[in-house]
Each structure stands twice: as structure tokens, then as C-alpha cells.
Design a protein around this motif. Structure first.
Motif, PDB file in Angstrom:
ATOM      1  N   VAL A 111       0.991  -1.174   0.068  1.00 46.18           N
ATOM      2  CA  VAL A 111       0.102  -0.042  -0.126  1.00 46.18           C
ATOM      3  C   VAL A 111       0.843   1.225   0.090  1.00 46.18           C
ATOM      4  CG1 VAL A 111      -2.119  -0.876   1.011  1.00 46.18           C
ATOM      5  CG2 VAL A 111      -0.197  -0.019   2.453  1.00 46.18           C
ATOM      6  N   CYS A 112       2.200   1.194   0.249  1.00 44.92           N
ATOM      7  CA  CYS A 112       3.138   2.087   0.179  1.00 44.92           C
ATOM      8  C   CYS A 112       4.548   1.737   0.090  1.00 44.92           C
ATOM      9  CB  CYS A 112       2.926   3.351   1.255  1.00 44.92           C
ATOM     10  SG  CYS A 112       3.559   2.363   3.005  1.00 44.92           S
ATOM     11  N   LEU A 113       5.487   2.504  -0.573  1.00 49.97           N
ATOM     12  CA  LEU A 113       6.529   2.153  -0.782  1.00 49.97           C
ATOM     13  C   LEU A 113       7.467   1.880   0.345  1.00 49.97           C
ATOM     14  CD1 LEU A 113       7.385   3.818  -4.144  1.00 49.97           C
ATOM     15  CD2 LEU A 113       6.430   1.697  -3.674  1.00 49.97           C
ATOM     16  N   GLU A 114       7.155   2.827   1.401  1.00 46.16           N
ATOM     17  CA  GLU A 114       7.668   2.849   2.815  1.00 46.16           C
ATOM     18  C   GLU A 114       7.737   1.356   3.354  1.00 46.16           C
ATOM     19  OE1 GLU A 114       6.988   7.100   1.751  1.00 46.16           O
ATOM     20  OE2 GLU A 114       6.057   5.116   1.662  1.00 46.16           O
ATOM     21  N   ASP A 115       6.780   0.726   3.251  1.00 49.07           N
ATOM     22  CA  ASP A 115       6.284  -0.602   4.042  1.00 49.07           C
ATOM     23  C   ASP A 115       6.630  -1.596   2.811  1.00 49.07           C
ATOM     24  OD1 ASP A 115       5.587   0.851   6.156  1.00 49.07           O
ATOM     25  OD2 ASP A 115       3.361   0.561   5.600  1.00 49.07           O
ATOM     26  N   PHE A 116       7.206  -1.643   1.608  1.00 48.92           N
ATOM     27  CA  PHE A 116       7.458  -2.578   0.638  1.00 48.92           C
ATOM     28  C   PHE A 116       8.327  -3.539   1.257  1.00 48.92           C
ATOM     29  CE2 PHE A 116       9.753  -4.320  -2.832  1.00 48.92           C
ATOM     30  CZ  PHE A 116       8.913  -5.210  -3.461  1.00 48.92           C
ATOM     31  N   PRO A 117       9.451  -3.145   2.178  1.00 52.97           N
ATOM     32  CA  PRO A 117      10.379  -4.027   2.259  1.00 52.97           C
ATOM     33  C   PRO A 117       9.747  -5.076   3.345  1.00 52.97           C
ATOM     34  CG  PRO A 117      11.467  -2.113   2.472  1.00 52.97           C
ATOM     35  CD  PRO A 117      10.028  -1.748   2.076  1.00 52.97           C
TER      36      PRO A 117
ATOM     37  N   GLU B 178      11.850  -0.526 -10.451  1.00 48.85           N
ATOM     38  CA  GLU B 178      13.104  -0.943  -9.762  1.00 48.85           C
ATOM     39  C   GLU B 178      12.874  -1.801  -8.595  1.00 48.85           C
ATOM     40  OE1 GLU B 178      15.822   1.168  -6.573  1.00 48.85           O
ATOM     41  OE2 GLU B 178      14.701   2.439  -7.806  1.00 48.85           O
ATOM     42  N   LEU B 179      11.703  -1.535  -7.890  1.00 52.71           N
ATOM     43  CA  LEU B 179      11.354  -2.304  -6.648  1.00 52.71           C
ATOM     44  C   LEU B 179      10.883  -3.786  -6.985  1.00 52.71           C
ATOM     45  CD1 LEU B 179       9.689   0.482  -4.261  1.00 52.71           C
ATOM     46  CD2 LEU B 179      12.062  -0.767  -4.224  1.00 52.71           C
ATOM     47  N   ALA B 180      10.070  -3.984  -8.310  1.00 48.14           N
ATOM     48  CA  ALA B 180       9.313  -5.161  -8.785  1.00 48.14           C
ATOM     49  C   ALA B 180      10.638  -6.308  -9.072  1.00 48.14           C
ATOM     50  CB  ALA B 180       8.626  -4.951  -9.635  1.00 48.14           C
ATOM     51  N   GLY B 181      11.858  -6.035  -8.877  1.00 42.13           N
ATOM     52  CA  GLY B 181      12.636  -6.831  -9.291  1.00 42.13           C
ATOM     53  C   GLY B 181      12.853  -8.465  -8.911  1.00 42.13           C
TER      54      GLY B 181
ATOM     55  N   VAL C 141       4.532 -10.428  -7.992  1.00 43.18           N
ATOM     56  CA  VAL C 141       3.831 -10.879  -9.263  1.00 43.18           C
ATOM     57  C   VAL C 141       2.646  -9.781  -9.729  1.00 43.18           C
ATOM     58  CG1 VAL C 141       4.198 -13.317  -8.417  1.00 43.18           C
ATOM     59  CG2 VAL C 141       2.149 -12.116  -7.572  1.00 43.18           C
ATOM     60  N   GLY C 142       2.654  -8.574  -9.163  1.00 45.89           N
ATOM     61  CA  GLY C 142       1.568  -7.682  -9.425  1.00 45.89           C
ATOM     62  C   GLY C 142       2.201  -6.544  -9.201  1.00 45.89           C
ATOM     63  N   ILE C 143       1.389  -5.293  -9.675  1.00 50.95           N
ATOM     64  CA  ILE C 143       1.554  -3.791  -9.623  1.00 50.95           C
ATOM     65  C   ILE C 143       0.248  -3.270  -8.843  1.00 50.95           C
ATOM     66  CG2 ILE C 143       2.219  -1.782 -10.332  1.00 50.95           C
ATOM     67  CD1 ILE C 143       4.441  -3.484 -10.537  1.00 50.95           C
ATOM     68  N   GLY C 144       0.569  -2.936  -7.797  1.00 52.83           N
ATOM     69  CA  GLY C 144      -0.669  -2.153  -6.825  1.00 52.83           C
ATOM     70  C   GLY C 144      -0.564  -2.512  -5.323  1.00 52.83           C
TER      71      GLY C 144
ATOM     72  N   ALA D 290       4.145   1.060 -15.356  1.00 50.31           N
ATOM     73  CA  ALA D 290       5.124   0.086 -14.761  1.00 50.31           C
ATOM     74  C   ALA D 290       4.714  -1.424 -15.087  1.00 50.31           C
ATOM     75  CB  ALA D 290       5.191   0.090 -13.326  1.00 50.31           C
ATOM     76  N   ALA D 291       3.287  -1.573 -14.891  1.00 46.89           N
ATOM     77  CA  ALA D 291       2.633  -2.757 -15.218  1.00 46.89           C
ATOM     78  C   ALA D 291       2.921  -3.366 -16.732  1.00 46.89           C
ATOM     79  CB  ALA D 291       1.139  -2.923 -15.005  1.00 46.89           C
ATOM     80  N   ARG D 292       2.968  -2.235 -17.691  1.00 47.98           N
ATOM     81  CA  ARG D 292       2.995  -2.486 -19.132  1.00 47.98           C
ATOM     82  C   ARG D 292       4.590  -2.930 -19.240  1.00 47.98           C
ATOM     83  NH1 ARG D 292       5.425  -0.391 -23.133  1.00 47.98           N
ATOM     84  NH2 ARG D 292       6.218   1.582 -21.904  1.00 47.98           N
ATOM     85  N   ARG D 293       5.499  -2.153 -18.436  1.00 44.09           N
ATOM     86  CA  ARG D 293       7.046  -2.428 -18.703  1.00 44.09           C
ATOM     87  C   ARG D 293       7.027  -3.706 -18.334  1.00 44.09           C
ATOM     88  NH1 ARG D 293      10.360   2.878 -16.553  1.00 44.09           N
ATOM     89  NH2 ARG D 293       9.026   4.342 -17.532  1.00 44.09           N
ATOM     90  N   LEU D 294       6.597  -4.270 -17.223  1.00 44.42           N
ATOM     91  CA  LEU D 294       6.973  -5.498 -16.762  1.00 44.42           C
ATOM     92  C   LEU D 294       6.156  -6.523 -17.057  1.00 44.42           C
ATOM     93  CD1 LEU D 294       7.513  -3.889 -12.901  1.00 44.42           C
ATOM     94  CD2 LEU D 294       9.303  -4.897 -14.668  1.00 44.42           C
ATOM     95  N   ASP D 295       4.934  -6.367 -17.694  1.00 49.75           N
ATOM     96  CA  ASP D 295       4.099  -7.305 -18.233  1.00 49.75           C
ATOM     97  C   ASP D 295       3.427  -8.021 -16.897  1.00 49.75           C
ATOM     98  OD1 ASP D 295       2.521  -8.511 -20.033  1.00 49.75           O
ATOM     99  OD2 ASP D 295       3.908 -10.266 -20.210  1.00 49.75           O
TER     100      ASP D 295
END
Length: 259
Positions: free
Chosen positions: A40-46, A81-84, A89-92, A118-123
């Protein structure tokens, strides 16, 4: 034995007294094999990613909720970058929420477009949140479809017309515990109509616990009760509904079945 997938949960949230390991274990006891832990936010993504990395059948997304303010603003480059990690498996979740204007609609739309790019670039598929923003959401789904991007309308709570528009744009429909609530007959009608190969189930845990746990803290295992109600409405067995929705989950998020 049934095998369900909770296609949308937040088990990294601090709402829980139990550890995420306990929540995953409880889910498995109720027949829930796969979990998707949603950002839900990039700060919490880790933290979101760490939960996914703790179990081979738990996965993650990266994104920023449309109505989270005072957080790092997502750009398509930053999301990519973070979806590496292979566990992403998804964006959102992304989308539009006009119920509370913590973030102005114009800014929500710009944020939504960054996720689409981002979803388009990463499929990768998009996870869409929509509340009191039907017209603009449908327009954005069509915009995403024009770029070859699809995904899922999470926690769907709209009418059949909206569901049909989302389906026409290539999106799946995911049902949460709301479908079990007494005041949701229109949503149960949608659950009866959605094609079997385009339907998912979810908890949105810790929110929206289904009957018989309404009002309590939700957890991934409770997706079983949502699946039971959807199966009942469709005149299907729980086993058949579980098989269909789990196969849909694996196909949409391109996850190989382990074991």
C-alpha cells in the motif's frame, strides 16, 4: 482437500497480535494454500516482500494505495526498480478512491497512470482499488487495456454493469467478505454472473471479515467462508469453486504450482 488462494491480504500490517507465520499456518489449516500480500506504500514494501520471502507459496505486489498521503510518490521507474524480486507478481494496489480525499482526484489519476506504465513495462497484472469512483475507474481500465495491461478489480462491491465493463477490459473480479453480508444482495447477483474463469476470492485482511466473523479482525484463512458463500450462490460445491478460483489466481499472476 480444497486448495484456495487469498488473492489480496495485508498480513504485514501491525493490526495482528499473531505473527505472519501463525496467520499463514492458520490459513493452511482451513485449506488456503496461496496468499498474495499487497503493498500500500513504498515505505512498507520491504516488510511486504519479507513476508512473501518467508514462504514459497506467499507472494507480493508493489504499489501505493490511491488515498495514502504523506508517502513516497510512485513513479513508473521506481515501481519497476522495486519489482525486481521474483516474489513480486503484480503492481498495486492502485486505483481511485473518492470516498475520502486524502489525495486529490487529479493526483490519484496521475498515480494510477504511473502504475499502468510500470505494469506495461513489466508485463504484470494490476491490482485495482475503486471506491465511489466508478466512471473514472472504468475509463482508466479501458486506458490500461489499450496498453495491453489487465489485472483484477479487488474487493469488488459494484453492480453488474461495472463488472461487465471491467471484464470487457480484460480484468478479473475478486470477491471479499462483503459478498456474505446481509445488505449485499446486488453483489451476490454479480457473483452469480461472473464467468467462472474470471473470478477470484480474497479477504482484504485485516479488513472486512466475512460472516460468521464480521466485525472481527480478518485473516487469510477466512477466505474459505467467502468462497463457501460464492459457491452457494452459484449452485456449485466449495471444491469446484476453490479449484476454479485457484487456477485463475495462478494463471493471472503466472505462478507455477509447487508440489
Amino acid at each position: 482437500m480444497i486448495e484456495l488462494a487469498d488473492s489480496h491480504c495485508h498480513i504485514d500490517f501491525p493490526d495482528y497480535e499473531s505473527s505472519h507465520g501463525e496467520l499463514i499456518g492458520n490459513a493452511r489449516e482451513l485449506g488456503v494454500r496461496y496468499l498474495l500480500n499487497i503493498s500500500v506504500c513504498l515505505e512498507d514494501f520491504p516488510r511486504v516482500l519479507a513476508v512473501a520471502q518467508s514462504d514459497p507459496e506467499v507472494f507480493a505486489t508493489v504499489g501505493v494505495h490511491p488515498n495514502y498521503d504523506s508517502v513516497e510518490e510512485p513513479t513508473a521507474d521506481r515501481l519497476v526498480e522495486l519489482a525486481g524480486s521474483e516474489k513480486v507478481v503484480g503492481i498495486g494496489e492502485t486505483g481511485l478512491d473518492y470516498f475520502r480525499h486524502h489525495v486529490e482526484p487529479a493526483d490519484q489519476l496521475a498515480r494510477f497512470r504511473a502504475h499502468i506504465e510500470a505494469a506495461r513495462r513489466l508485463d504484470l497484472p494490476l491490482i485495482i482499488h475503486s471506491r465511489q469512483a466508478r466512471e473514472d475507474t472504468v475509463a482508466m481500465l479501458r486506458e490500461a487495456a489499450d496498453q495491453g495491461v489487465a489485472g483484477v478489480m479487488h474487493c469488488f462491491a459494484e453492480d453488474w454493469e461495472t463488472a461487465r465493463a471491467a471484464l470487457d477490459a480484460g480484468f478479473y473480479i475478486s470477491f471479499s467478505g462483503i459478498v456474505t453480508f446481509k445488505n449485499a444482495p446486488e453483489l451476490r447477483e454479480v457473483a452469480r454472473k461472473v464467468p467462472e474463469d474470471r473470478m477470484l476470492v480474497e479477504t482484504d485482511a485485516p479488513y472486512l471479515a466475512p460472516e460468521p466473523y464480521r466485525g472481527k479482525t480478518n485473516q487469510p484463512g477466512y477466505v474459505r467462508y467467502t468462497a463457501e458463500r460464492v459457491a452457494e450462490e452459484r449452485g456449485e460445491t466449495l471444491e469446484a469453486l476453490a479449484e476454479a478460483t485457484t487456477e485463475n489466481f495462478l494463471r493471472l499472476f503466472r505462478i507455477s504450482r509447487n508440489g
